[in-house]
Each structure stands twice: as structure tokens, then as C-alpha cells.
Scaffold this active site. Structure first.
Site, short mmCIF file in Angstrom:
data_model
loop_
_atom_site.label_atom_id
_atom_site.label_comp_id
_atom_site.label_asym_id
_atom_site.label_seq_id
_atom_site.Cartn_x
_atom_site.Cartn_y
_atom_site.Cartn_z
N ARG A 31 -37.59 40.89 6.50
CA ARG A 31 -36.76 40.87 7.61
C ARG A 31 -37.60 40.49 8.84
O ARG A 31 -37.13 39.82 9.71
CB ARG A 31 -35.88 42.23 7.63
N ASN A 49 -31.05 44.48 4.72
CA ASN A 49 -31.37 44.75 3.55
C ASN A 49 -29.96 45.26 2.82
O ASN A 49 -29.15 45.76 3.54
CB ASN A 49 -32.27 46.16 3.52
#
Length: 106
Positions: A31, A49
Site C-alpha cells: 500500500r 487491504n
């Protein structure tokens, strides 16, 4: 030459795409690297996520930069990740961007 470059960049327009990345993409700073890459390209959107162990999100910006981001998402990612598959959906042209920046969602 400058006029030609300007015309080609404005002709690309704005695009949006949803994505989901499969593989070892959680716990490897995927990320964070996605945010960094999007910001380098001047794109907006988000990444998060999922409970299934994937990473999903949406990215918006100029069509040529979106194409670069899609290539990065399916082949690069973070240094310790392993990308098995990248699914892209809802690819469409838009007239306005819905986001002001690129963020991590929880």
C-alpha cells in the site's frame, strides 16, 4: 514539437479504473509503495487491504498515467511482494476526478 506533445497529452483525457491485486501483497508495504507511485505519477484515488488477503483500490487521472500505473500494479509493486494476478475493472473515461489525493483506506 511542443505543440504536438501538448495535443497528445490533452487528447488522452481522464480515466478511472478499479483494481485488485492477488499474491503476497499484505505485510510487504504494498500500500505504501502504491501511494508513492501514484503520487509520482500525479494520480488520485485510494488503496486498501482486503480480508481475503488482496489489495484493492481505485485510481484516477490522465489516461497515459493510468496505463503506467496499471503496468506498475501488475508487474512491480513493493520490493518484497509477489504479484500473482492483477484484475482491472470499471475502466472508463471521466470528466472530473472524484478525489483530491491518493490515500490508504482502512
Amino acid at each position: 514539437m511542443h505543440r504536438l506533445q501538448r495535443m497528445s497529452s490533452t487528447a488522452t483525457g481522464l480515466k478511472t479504473v478499479d483494481y485488485e491485486i492477488f499474491g503476497i501483497v499484505q505485510g510487504v508495504f504494498f500500500r505504501k509503495y502504491t501511494v508513492d507511485q501514484a503520487q509520482k505519477l500525479g494520480l488520485v484515488g485510494w488503496v486498501k487491504n482486503t480480508t481475503e488477503g488482496t489489495v484493492t483500490g481505485q485510481v484516477q487521472g490522465s489516461a497515459d498515467k493510468i496505463d503506467s500505473m496499471m503496468d506498475w500494479l501488475k508487474s512491480s509493486g513493493s520490493p518484497k511482494c509477489r504479484i500473482d494476478q492483477a484484475h482491472f475493472s470499471n475502466v472508463k473515461n471521466v470528466s472530473n476526478l472524484e478525489f483530491n489525493d491518493f490515500t490508504i483506506r482502512h
